[in-house]
Design a protein around this motif. Structure first.
Motif, PDB file in Angstrom:
ATOM      1  N   GLU A  40       0.834  -1.207   0.000  1.00 53.79           N
ATOM      2  CA  GLU A  40       0.000   0.000   0.000  1.00 53.79           C
ATOM      3  C   GLU A  40       0.869   1.257   0.000  1.00 53.79           C
ATOM      4  OE1 GLU A  40      -3.577   1.772   2.703  1.00 53.79           O
ATOM      5  OE2 GLU A  40      -3.301  -0.406   2.735  1.00 53.79           O
ATOM      6  N   GLU A  41       1.872   1.247   0.865  1.00 59.38           N
ATOM      7  CA  GLU A  41       2.808   2.377   0.955  1.00 59.38           C
ATOM      8  C   GLU A  41       3.558   2.544  -0.370  1.00 59.38           C
ATOM      9  OE1 GLU A  41       6.664   3.645   3.642  1.00 59.38           O
ATOM     10  OE2 GLU A  41       5.429   1.978   4.361  1.00 59.38           O
ATOM     11  N   ALA A  42       3.923   1.417  -0.984  1.00 59.63           N
ATOM     12  CA  ALA A  42       4.647   1.446  -2.264  1.00 59.63           C
ATOM     13  C   ALA A  42       3.798   2.084  -3.364  1.00 59.63           C
ATOM     14  CB  ALA A  42       5.044   0.035  -2.670  1.00 59.63           C
ATOM     15  N   ILE A  43       2.516   1.723  -3.404  1.00 55.56           N
ATOM     16  CA  ILE A  43       1.617   2.278  -4.425  1.00 55.56           C
ATOM     17  C   ILE A  43       1.514   3.790  -4.270  1.00 55.56           C
ATOM     18  CG2 ILE A  43      -0.797   2.356  -5.214  1.00 55.56           C
ATOM     19  CD1 ILE A  43      -0.809  -0.720  -4.279  1.00 55.56           C
ATOM     20  N   GLN A  44       1.374   4.240  -3.017  1.00 61.94           N
ATOM     21  CA  GLN A  44       1.290   5.674  -2.746  1.00 61.94           C
ATOM     22  C   GLN A  44       2.559   6.397  -3.207  1.00 61.94           C
ATOM     23  OE1 GLN A  44      -1.599   7.043  -1.826  1.00 61.94           O
ATOM     24  NE2 GLN A  44      -0.597   9.015  -2.121  1.00 61.94           N
ATOM     25  N   LEU A  45       3.713   5.786  -2.904  1.00 61.80           N
ATOM     26  CA  LEU A  45       4.992   6.394  -3.296  1.00 61.80           C
ATOM     27  C   LEU A  45       5.134   6.450  -4.819  1.00 61.80           C
ATOM     28  CD1 LEU A  45       7.436   4.835  -0.674  1.00 61.80           C
ATOM     29  CD2 LEU A  45       7.017   7.273  -1.008  1.00 61.80           C
ATOM     30  N   MET A  46       4.645   5.415  -5.516  1.00 62.01           N
ATOM     31  CA  MET A  46       4.733   5.397  -6.979  1.00 62.01           C
ATOM     32  C   MET A  46       3.791   6.409  -7.623  1.00 62.01           C
ATOM     33  SD  MET A  46       5.574   1.547  -8.298  1.00 62.01           S
ATOM     34  CE  MET A  46       4.377   0.604  -7.374  1.00 62.01           C
ATOM     35  N   LYS A  47       2.708   6.733  -6.919  1.00 56.97           N
ATOM     36  CA  LYS A  47       1.791   7.764  -7.423  1.00 56.97           C
ATOM     37  C   LYS A  47       2.414   9.155  -7.256  1.00 56.97           C
ATOM     38  CE  LYS A  47      -2.683   5.451  -6.642  1.00 56.97           C
ATOM     39  NZ  LYS A  47      -3.867   5.434  -5.750  1.00 56.97           N
ATOM     40  N   GLU A  48       3.187   9.301  -6.176  1.00 58.80           N
ATOM     41  CA  GLU A  48       3.782  10.615  -5.853  1.00 58.80           C
ATOM     42  C   GLU A  48       5.133  10.852  -6.541  1.00 58.80           C
ATOM     43  OE1 GLU A  48       4.041  10.420  -1.626  1.00 58.80           O
ATOM     44  OE2 GLU A  48       1.871  10.576  -1.326  1.00 58.80           O
ATOM     45  N   ASN A  49       5.845   9.764  -6.856  1.00 57.81           N
ATOM     46  CA  ASN A  49       7.179   9.887  -7.456  1.00 57.81           C
ATOM     47  C   ASN A  49       7.246   9.097  -8.750  1.00 57.81           C
ATOM     48  OD1 ASN A  49       8.954  10.930  -4.943  1.00 57.81           O
ATOM     49  ND2 ASN A  49       7.505   9.403  -4.223  1.00 57.81           N
ATOM     50  N   LYS A  50       8.065   9.559  -9.677  1.00 55.26           N
ATOM     51  CA  LYS A  50       8.337   8.780 -10.891  1.00 55.26           C
ATOM     52  C   LYS A  50       9.387   7.745 -10.491  1.00 55.26           C
ATOM     53  CE  LYS A  50       9.209   7.901 -15.348  1.00 55.26           C
ATOM     54  NZ  LYS A  50       8.400   7.047 -16.167  1.00 55.26           N
ATOM     55  N   VAL A  51       8.954   6.490 -10.304  1.00 58.72           N
ATOM     56  CA  VAL A  51       9.875   5.420  -9.900  1.00 58.72           C
ATOM     57  C   VAL A  51      10.410   4.730 -11.146  1.00 58.72           C
ATOM     58  CG1 VAL A  51      10.049   3.188  -8.711  1.00 58.72           C
ATOM     59  CG2 VAL A  51       8.814   5.089  -7.635  1.00 58.72           C
ATOM     60  N   HIS A  52      11.741   4.737 -11.294  1.00 60.26           N
ATOM     61  CA  HIS A  52      12.364   4.158 -12.484  1.00 60.26           C
ATOM     62  C   HIS A  52      12.695   2.673 -12.295  1.00 60.26           C
ATOM     63  CE1 HIS A  52      12.899   8.487 -12.758  1.00 60.26           C
ATOM     64  NE2 HIS A  52      12.846   8.314 -14.061  1.00 60.26           N
ATOM     65  N   ILE A  53      13.097   2.308 -11.070  1.00 56.18           N
ATOM     66  CA  ILE A  53      13.408   0.906 -10.769  1.00 56.18           C
ATOM     67  C   ILE A  53      12.677   0.522  -9.485  1.00 56.18           C
ATOM     68  CG2 ILE A  53      15.234  -0.761 -10.194  1.00 56.18           C
ATOM     69  CD1 ILE A  53      17.178   1.028 -11.803  1.00 56.18           C
ATOM     70  N   LEU A  54      11.965  -0.598  -9.550  1.00 58.09           N
ATOM     71  CA  LEU A  54      11.236  -1.108  -8.385  1.00 58.09           C
ATOM     72  C   LEU A  54      11.863  -2.431  -7.971  1.00 58.09           C
ATOM     73  CD1 LEU A  54       8.772  -1.258  -6.425  1.00 58.09           C
ATOM     74  CD2 LEU A  54       7.517  -2.362  -8.300  1.00 58.09           C
ATOM     75  N   ILE A  55      12.290  -2.492  -6.703  1.00 53.84           N
ATOM     76  CA  ILE A  55      12.825  -3.739  -6.144  1.00 53.84           C
ATOM     77  C   ILE A  55      11.830  -4.181  -5.075  1.00 53.84           C
ATOM     78  CG2 ILE A  55      14.777  -4.823  -4.939  1.00 53.84           C
ATOM     79  CD1 ILE A  55      16.521  -2.467  -5.971  1.00 53.84           C
ATOM     80  N   THR A  56      11.146  -5.294  -5.302  1.00 55.15           N
ATOM     81  CA  THR A  56      10.112  -5.697  -4.346  1.00 55.15           C
ATOM     82  C   THR A  56      10.225  -7.156  -3.923  1.00 55.15           C
ATOM     83  OG1 THR A  56       7.713  -5.805  -3.952  1.00 55.15           O
ATOM     84  CG2 THR A  56       8.440  -6.216  -6.205  1.00 55.15           C
ATOM     85  N   ASP A  57       9.912  -7.373  -2.645  1.00 48.58           N
ATOM     86  CA  ASP A  57       9.821  -8.730  -2.116  1.00 48.58           C
ATOM     87  C   ASP A  57       8.540  -9.362  -2.679  1.00 48.58           C
ATOM     88  OD1 ASP A  57      10.332 -10.981  -0.674  1.00 48.58           O
ATOM     89  OD2 ASP A  57       9.746 -10.167   1.264  1.00 48.58           O
ATOM     90  N   ILE A  58       8.565 -10.679  -2.813  1.00 50.75           N
ATOM     91  CA  ILE A  58       7.373 -11.387  -3.328  1.00 50.75           C
ATOM     92  C   ILE A  58       6.352 -11.583  -2.212  1.00 50.75           C
ATOM     93  CG2 ILE A  58       6.588 -13.707  -3.978  1.00 50.75           C
ATOM     94  CD1 ILE A  58       7.515 -12.708  -6.437  1.00 50.75           C
ATOM     95  N   ARG A  59       6.828 -12.132  -1.085  1.00 50.87           N
ATOM     96  CA  ARG A  59       5.929 -12.489   0.013  1.00 50.87           C
ATOM     97  C   ARG A  59       5.809 -11.346   1.001  1.00 50.87           C
ATOM     98  NH1 ARG A  59       4.727 -17.947   1.579  1.00 50.87           N
ATOM     99  NH2 ARG A  59       4.182 -19.029  -0.355  1.00 50.87           N
ATOM    100  N   MET A  60       4.660 -10.652   0.989  1.00 46.96           N
ATOM    101  CA  MET A  60       4.402  -9.597   1.967  1.00 46.96           C
ATOM    102  C   MET A  60       2.956  -9.723   2.412  1.00 46.96           C
ATOM    103  SD  MET A  60       6.324  -6.210   0.398  1.00 46.96           S
ATOM    104  CE  MET A  60       5.433  -6.219  -1.152  1.00 46.96           C
ATOM    105  N   PRO A  61       2.654  -9.307   3.654  1.00 47.77           N
ATOM    106  CA  PRO A  61       1.265  -9.383   4.120  1.00 47.77           C
ATOM    107  C   PRO A  61       0.372  -8.416   3.337  1.00 47.77           C
ATOM    108  CG  PRO A  61       2.645  -8.215   5.705  1.00 47.77           C
ATOM    109  CD  PRO A  61       3.561  -8.754   4.672  1.00 47.77           C
TER     110      PRO A  61
END
Length: 261
Positions: A40-61
């Motif tokens: 959820e926090e990541a989505i908000q940050l991507m809406k507010e910033n132009k994210v060029h590279i996303l590094i994300t864990d697969i398993r999250m609650p």
């Protein structure tokens, strides 16, 4: 602001901070490294910033890494993606690849593997931006001009090459005709027949395309761009640019500015 952004998403604080620390050292201030502790926090940050590279864990609650990628896609957010996971199950990798992931890293991640993956992602970002730049500056009439009847057009190919290499200069039809050893009026009719544009239309479109490239990739003042594109005065350049593009050069730059990564 030219700094490009890398977003790290992981619900484990230790992993998240460790990745950030390694990337901060590697980036040396050239990239903005931001973090999120959940989808959820990541989505908000991507809406507010132009994210060029996303590094994300697969398993999250709540929102998993794969769900995050699907949501980003729905929102028309397309960063270059690196997935990290403590799980090596094949279906995760398969699904990740379908969602456009360029790298799949297994925990624990070595600093070397992380940096290599990010450097590969940086190259991918550059490639995407080059494609984006080409799409923005391309003039379909110029593309057509270069794909018209290939037969009997050696003098026209030479004329086009000469124009393209001398855009900054005044460029008269007589000068180009002399260069390709043709009578100016014959060059004019041959040009129109093969290129489907008059000589002056081609020169103008080519100059404006050059101006668009400079507006999007440099900080040169409008006066300098006018000169580099073959216009003696900025006032005349702005008039021609507006006629062809519907906006002033400054407005075009503001709307389309994409710096190299």
């Amino acid at each position: 602001m030219n700094t490009k952004t890398i977003l790290i998403v992981d619900d484990e604080p230790r992993t998240r901070q460790g990745l950030k620390k390694n990337l901060d050292t590697w980036a040396n201030g050239n990239y903005q490294i931001i973090t999120a502790s959940n989808g959820e926090e990541a989505i908000q940050l991507m809406k507010e910033n132009k994210v060029h590279i996303l590094i994300t864990d697969i398993r999250m609650p709540e929102i998993t890494g794969l769900e995050l990628l699907k949501i980003a896609k729905e929102l028309n957010i397309f960063p270059v993606i690196i997935v990290i996971s403590a799980y090596s199950e094949f279906e995760y990798a398969q699904e990740a690849l379908r969602l456009g992931v360029i790298n799949y890293l297994l925990k624990p991640i070595s600093k070397k593997a992380l940096i290599e993956a990010v450097e590969e992602a940086v190259k991918e970002v550059k490639k995407k931006q080059r494609v984006g730049l080409i799409e923005k500056v391309v003039d379909t009439k110029l593309v057509d001009a270069n794909t018209q009847n290939p037969s009997n057009r050696e003098p026209i190919r030479e004329a086009i090459d000469y124009i393209n290499n001398n855009l900054k200069n005044e460029l008269t039809q007589k000068e180009v005709a002399d260069h390709v050893h043709l009578n100016p009026s014959y060059l004019s009719s041959l040009f129109k027949e093969h290129v489907k544009l008059t000589f002056s239309e081609y020169v103008t479109r080519r100059r404006i395309q050059r101006a668009k490239e400079l507006l999007m990739t440099t900080n040169l003042p409008i006066n300098d761009i006018a000169e580099e594109s073959g216009y003696k005065t900025a006032k005349y350049f702005i008039k021609i640019f507006r006629e062809l593009e519907g906006v002033t050069p400054s407005a075009y730059r503001k709307n389309n500015n994409e710096k190299a990564f």
